[in-house]
Every structure is written in structure tokens, then in C-alpha cells.
Design a protein around this motif. Structure first.
Motif, PDB file in Angstrom:
ATOM      1  N   TRP A  30       0.830  -1.208   0.000  1.00  0.00           N
ATOM      2  CA  TRP A  30       0.000   0.000   0.000  1.00  0.00           C
ATOM      3  C   TRP A  30       0.863   1.257   0.000  1.00  0.00           C
ATOM      4  O   TRP A  30       0.571   2.220  -0.710  1.00  0.00           O
ATOM      5  N   ALA A  33       2.420   1.809  -3.452  1.00  0.00           N
ATOM      6  CA  ALA A  33       1.512   2.044  -4.576  1.00  0.00           C
ATOM      7  C   ALA A  33       1.284   3.531  -4.790  1.00  0.00           C
ATOM      8  O   ALA A  33       1.435   4.355  -3.877  1.00  0.00           O
ATOM      9  N   ASP A  37      -3.485   3.959  -7.929  1.00  0.00           N
ATOM     10  CA  ASP A  37      -3.679   2.546  -7.607  1.00  0.00           C
ATOM     11  C   ASP A  37      -4.442   2.370  -6.299  1.00  0.00           C
ATOM     12  O   ASP A  37      -5.223   1.424  -6.148  1.00  0.00           O
ATOM     13  N   LYS A  38      -4.234   3.280  -5.350  1.00  0.00           N
ATOM     14  CA  LYS A  38      -4.952   3.196  -4.078  1.00  0.00           C
ATOM     15  C   LYS A  38      -6.430   3.534  -4.268  1.00  0.00           C
ATOM     16  O   LYS A  38      -7.314   2.840  -3.749  1.00  0.00           O
ATOM     17  N   THR A  40      -8.257   3.425  -6.962  1.00  0.00           N
ATOM     18  CA  THR A  40      -8.961   2.456  -7.815  1.00  0.00           C
ATOM     19  C   THR A  40      -8.825   1.026  -7.306  1.00  0.00           C
ATOM     20  O   THR A  40      -9.367   0.108  -7.909  1.00  0.00           O
ATOM     21  N   PHE A  41      -8.071   0.839  -6.213  1.00  0.00           N
ATOM     22  CA  PHE A  41      -7.826  -0.485  -5.615  1.00  0.00           C
ATOM     23  C   PHE A  41      -7.085  -1.424  -6.564  1.00  0.00           C
ATOM     24  O   PHE A  41      -7.174  -2.642  -6.426  1.00  0.00           O
ATOM     25  N   ARG A  42      -6.361  -0.852  -7.522  1.00  0.00           N
ATOM     26  CA  ARG A  42      -5.498  -1.683  -8.364  1.00  0.00           C
ATOM     27  C   ARG A  42      -4.392  -2.339  -7.543  1.00  0.00           C
ATOM     28  O   ARG A  42      -3.837  -3.367  -7.949  1.00  0.00           O
ATOM     29  N   VAL A  43      -4.092  -1.760  -6.385  1.00  0.00           N
ATOM     30  CA  VAL A  43      -3.045  -2.306  -5.542  1.00  0.00           C
ATOM     31  C   VAL A  43      -3.387  -3.720  -5.071  1.00  0.00           C
ATOM     32  O   VAL A  43      -2.488  -4.507  -4.736  1.00  0.00           O
ATOM     33  N   SER A  44      -4.664  -4.080  -5.068  1.00  0.00           N
ATOM     34  CA  SER A  44      -5.084  -5.407  -4.600  1.00  0.00           C
ATOM     35  C   SER A  44      -5.186  -6.436  -5.719  1.00  0.00           C
ATOM     36  O   SER A  44      -5.544  -7.588  -5.457  1.00  0.00           O
ATOM     37  N   ASN A  45      -4.853  -6.048  -6.955  1.00  0.00           N
ATOM     38  CA  ASN A  45      -4.995  -6.977  -8.077  1.00  0.00           C
ATOM     39  C   ASN A  45      -4.114  -8.215  -7.922  1.00  0.00           C
ATOM     40  O   ASN A  45      -4.546  -9.339  -8.194  1.00  0.00           O
ATOM     41  N   ASN A  46      -2.874  -8.021  -7.498  1.00  0.00           N
ATOM     42  CA  ASN A  46      -1.971  -9.158  -7.337  1.00  0.00           C
ATOM     43  C   ASN A  46      -2.485 -10.153  -6.297  1.00  0.00           C
ATOM     44  O   ASN A  46      -2.390 -11.376  -6.487  1.00  0.00           O
ATOM     45  N   ASN A  49      -5.475 -12.022  -7.820  1.00  0.00           N
ATOM     46  CA  ASN A  49      -5.021 -13.025  -8.788  1.00  0.00           C
ATOM     47  C   ASN A  49      -4.405 -14.233  -8.088  1.00  0.00           C
ATOM     48  O   ASN A  49      -4.586 -15.377  -8.528  1.00  0.00           O
TER      49      ASN A  49
END
Length: 306
Positions: A30, A33, A37-38, A40-46, A49
Motif C-alpha cells: 500500500w 503504490a 492505484d490506491k 482504484t484499488f489496483r493495488v489489490s490486483n496481485n 489473482n
């Protein structure tokens, strides 16, 4: 003094906890990032996945952000609490919480005012758009202009509302963690006579239920004062578009229900207090029963009792 020694030992204890916890030892994902990314919560994509491929374990979770660790939240709140005093109807603890999160409070106020301004402008722009569509002599580009402004404001409101709730909810979680730690910290400073005034049920209810209200407070408290400004702005718009009597009639019909809401809120607060006392008593009884069972088991008194 013994109090200062305890405070230093307490800070060392929380520092050691953060160092032992594998989720706080290094820089968190976090913190690394970007703001985009924070938001849009793209930081949680990994992490998402990874969850598709296997069941997540504790070591797979993201490390705790440096902003959220107890070792930072508690000293900040303690320092603010020791220097704070009640302001008008605001209690000392609330003043300390606001002081310990000045930046977050400032950003939340700015975002709340921005969202309110957009919410007021949307019907005004819609009115302009409808007038442009009805006016056949008006150039078509005027209609496109107002439609583009309306769509842009709608998008901006969605983004601002998302960021506002993200900041306010996170601040509420931090307030809850900090106040819970502060309760534990202050309990160790009390003498036996003071501790005898607090039963187990009251302490459990204070930590599990009461401090949880901070999450709701930080999310929705800003609308209590923002609503007043919004009503005044709407009143001015109605006076400009209609007349004073019509504007007062429309706004008055809405304000008429406020006393009813206040009465219901007081009634709910009274019931909430009764529920809290009953919960304290229930938890105390259950705690005494469990302690009694432990004594019976430890002395081997099962047969005489049962």
C-alpha cells in the motif's frame, strides 16, 4: 517516575509487536503504490489473482501500512490526548482524535464540500440543458456543452465520493484501533480501587461495541454540518428561480421532519443505553460462570457439584 517508565515500556512493547509481525516488518504494498492505484484499488490486483490459484494464507496477505500500525497510532493519540482539553460540547477524546489526524480531517472537509457543491450544481446544469433543448433557436453546440458539463460533474461526483468514503472509513478504523489501545494502556495505570469500579462486562462492551461507533462517525458525521450549508444554498437557488414564499414553503416542508428525527434519535439513544447496561450485566454473568467452571475443573469438584 514509574508512569514515565511505563509509558516508555508501553511504546517499546508496541514497537516490538510491529517488528515481530511479518505483515509490518517491511514497506507495505500500500505504501509503495501510487495514489491512482490506491483510489482504484489496483493495488489489490496481485492479491486477488493469487487467490484465484490457491487458498490465501497469512503470509500471502499484504503487509500493514506504516500509517495503520499500532506503534504509530497510539503514541500520536496519547500525545494529543495529554495536551487536549474539551472544546464547547466536544469532549477531550474527540479533540485529541481530531488533532492526531489533522491532515485526514482537512482532506475529508475539502472533499465533502466539493461533493456538496457538485450535488447542488447538477440540477442547475440539468435545468440549463433542458432549456437549451427546448429553445429551437439555440445553437446545438449549447446543448452539447451543457450535456458534457453534466456528464463531467457526474463523473467527478462519483470519484470524489469514492475517495471521501475511503479516507473517512480508514480514519474510523484508525480511531478504533487507537482508542482500543489507549483503553488498555490506561488500564495498567489504574490502581486496584479504580479497577474495582469496572466490571468485565463493561470493559468488553466498551472495546467491542462502543469504539466501533467511530467507524460510522467518521463516515457520516461530516454530513451533519454540510447539510446545513446545502439547505441554505438550495434555498437561495429556489428564491432566485421562484420567489421567497415558494422557496420557504419547499424548504420548510423538509425542515418540518427534523424535530421528529430528533425525538426519535433521543428515544433510540435511551434504548441504546438500556441495551448497553444489559449487555454489561450479561457479559459479567457469563464471565463469572466460566471462571466458576474453571475453578470446579481445577479442584476436581465435578462429582460434588454434578
Amino acid at each position: 517516575s514509574s508512569s514515565n517508565q511505563f509509558n516508555s515500556d508501553s511504546q517499546l512493547k508496541y514497537k516490538q509487536i510491529d517488528e515481530i509481525n511479518p505483515n509490518t516488518s517491511d514497506v507495505s504494498e500500500w505504501d509503495k503504490a501510487s495514489e491512482f492505484d490506491k483510489w482504484t484499488f489496483r493495488v489489490s490486483n496481485n492479491l486477488l489473482n493469487l487467490g484465484k490459484t490457491k487458498a490465501l494464507q497469512l503470509e500471502d496477505l499484504y503487509k500493514l501500512s506504516s500509517h495503520d500500525v499500532v506503534g504509530k497510532l497510539l503514541p500520536d493519540l496519547k500525545g494529543s490526548f495529554d495536551k487536549s482539553k474539551p472544546i464547547w460540547f466536544i469532549p477531550r477524546l474527540m479533540v485529541a482524535l481530531f488533532k492526531s489526524h489533522k491532515l485526514e480531517v482537512f482532506l475529508i472537509i475539502i472533499l465533502t464540500l466539493s461533493e456538496s457543491a457538485i450535488r447542488i450544481l447538477l440540477p442547475v446544469i440539468l435545468f440549463k440543458l433542458l432549456n437549451a433543448l427546448e429553445d429551437l433557436s439555440s445553437p446545438i453546440r449549447n446543448s452539447y456543452k451543457w450535456a458534457a458539463i453534466l456528464g463531467g460533474l457526474g463523473l467527478a461526483q462519483t470519484v470524489i465520493h469514492h475517495i471521501l468514503f475511503q479516507l473517512s472509513m480508514r480514519m474510523g478504523w484508525n480511531w478504533r484501533s487507537a482508542t482500543t489501545c489507549l483503553i488498555y494502556d490506561r488500564l495498567f495505570l489504574l490502581n486496584g480501587a479504580a479497577l474495582s469500579m469496572f466490571n468485565t462486562g463493561k470493559l468488553v462492551n466498551l472495546i467491542s461495541n462502543d469504539v466501533a461507533r467511530f467507524e460510522e462517525f467518521t463516515t457520516f458525521s461530516t454530513y451533519s454540518w454540510e447539510a446545513i450549508l446545502e439547505v441554505l444554498a438550495i434555498l437561495l437557488i429556489l428564491i432566485y428561480q421562484l420567489d421567497l414564499a415558494s422557496a420557504l414553503a419547499g424548504v420548510g416542508a423538509t425542515l418540518f421532519f427534523i424535530p421528529l428525527q430528533i425525538v426519535l434519535a433521543k428515544r433510540f439513544a435511551k434504548l441504546r443505553g438500556q441495551t448497553a447496561r444489559a449487555t454489561d450485566q450479561r457479559v459479567r454473568y457469563i464471565s463469572e460462570v466460566i471462571d466458576g467452571i474453571g475453578s470446579v475443573k481445577s479442584y476436581g469438584w465435578e462429582k460434588p457439584f454434578f
